[in-house]
Design an enzyme around this catalytic site. Structure first.
Site, mmCIF file in Angstrom:
data_model
loop_
_atom_site.group_PDB
_atom_site.id
_atom_site.type_symbol
_atom_site.label_atom_id
_atom_site.label_comp_id
_atom_site.label_asym_id
_atom_site.label_seq_id
_atom_site.Cartn_x
_atom_site.Cartn_y
_atom_site.Cartn_z
ATOM 1 N N GLY A 48 36.941 42.986 45.405
ATOM 2 C CA GLY A 48 37.345 41.963 44.468
ATOM 3 C C GLY A 48 38.848 41.788 44.481
ATOM 4 N N CYS A 49 39.428 41.523 43.337
ATOM 5 C CA CYS A 49 40.861 41.302 43.196
ATOM 6 C C CYS A 49 41.682 42.379 43.886
ATOM 7 C CB CYS A 49 41.205 41.270 41.707
ATOM 8 S SG CYS A 49 42.956 41.365 41.325
ATOM 9 N N PHE A 50 42.494 41.991 44.881
ATOM 10 C CA PHE A 50 43.259 43.023 45.588
ATOM 11 C C PHE A 50 44.377 43.600 44.749
ATOM 12 C CE2 PHE A 50 45.210 39.426 48.495
ATOM 13 C CZ PHE A 50 45.855 38.838 47.414
ATOM 14 N N SER A 52 43.897 44.687 41.773
ATOM 15 C CA SER A 52 43.234 45.823 41.134
ATOM 16 C C SER A 52 42.919 46.924 42.128
ATOM 17 C CB SER A 52 41.948 45.357 40.443
ATOM 18 O OG SER A 52 42.243 44.440 39.402
ATOM 19 N N TYR A 193 45.462 39.417 32.913
ATOM 20 C CA TYR A 193 44.342 39.096 33.807
ATOM 21 C C TYR A 193 43.236 40.142 33.681
ATOM 22 C CZ TYR A 193 41.645 39.906 38.006
ATOM 23 O OH TYR A 193 40.612 40.204 38.869
#
Length: 215
Positions: A48-50, A52, A193
């Site tokens: 997912g979100c890089f 994170s 976010y």
């Protein structure tokens, strides 16, 4: 492409526009050689979100570096916007360089699983689309065996199928400069976010006290 992330990235990018404009992503199948590099290894994960994923690994003892980027696609040197369109085949990923004398690939796999939702299809938490799918990219036969064995263990934790892919490594392209160390350099944007996404709540729902956190 998640609109909240797009706004945060745009704000951070504006602050770093000179550096970002000069940055050219490059393909990498191994870390840039450095002193002691012979004793280092590399792992690549998509979760997912890089932002994170990078944050999940960068403070693990034995990790030398964690770089946000793109892997698993068919277009060379893709931009964030191209990957976000879902048409390049890439997934947001993190390249982790580590010292095997201080940590192990198995340890990194453990960190990885506890920082993702392995039963989510076509995305992670609030981020949806193929660019957010979860993948372990193996670089050799040993990593493949370890990844498959760990996935089998994770599957026993859930009744629903684990959707995380185990794929051979493809060229890794470092993301634009303004994405690197995003959580460290833009804590207010990143934390907003992460809270809005509900990432920590979902990880705790899945993993309980073993869940990865915001560090």
């Amino acid at each position: 492409m998640n609109p909240v992330r797009s706004i945060s990235a745009a704000l951070a990018g504006a602050a770093l526009v000179m550096g970002a404009a000069a940055f050219v992503p490059h393909a990498s199948s191994a870390p840039i050689p450095a002193r002691g590099a012979a004793a280092r290894d590399t792992a690549v994960f998509a979760g997912g979100c890089f932002w994170s994923m990078e944050k999940a690994f960068e403070h693990v003892p034995g990790v030398v570096s964690a770089v946000s980027g793109y892997a698993g696609g068919s277009v060379a040197n893709p931009s964030y916007e191209q990957v976000g369109s879902g048409r390049t085949g890439h997934a947001e990923s993190v390249q982790v360089v580590f010292d095997p004398a201080r940590t192990s690939y198995d340890k990194l796999l453990d960190v990885y699983w506890h920082n993702i939702d392995p039963i989510s299809a076509n995305g992670q938490i609030c981020d949806h689309g193929p660019e957010y799918r979860s993948i372990v990219f193996f670089r050799n036969a040993g990593q493949r065996r370890a990844a498959e064995a760990s996935k089998a263990v994770v599957q026993r934790h859930f009744t629903r199928p684990v959707t995380t892919e185990i794929d051979a490594a493809t060229p890794f392209y470092a993301a634009e400069e303004y994405h690197q160390d995003f959580a460290e350099r833009n804590p207010d944007h990143y934390n907003a976010y992460r809270r809005g996404c509900g990432r920590d709540a979902r990880l705790h729902e899945l993993w309980g006290d073993a869940a990865g956190g915001s560090h």
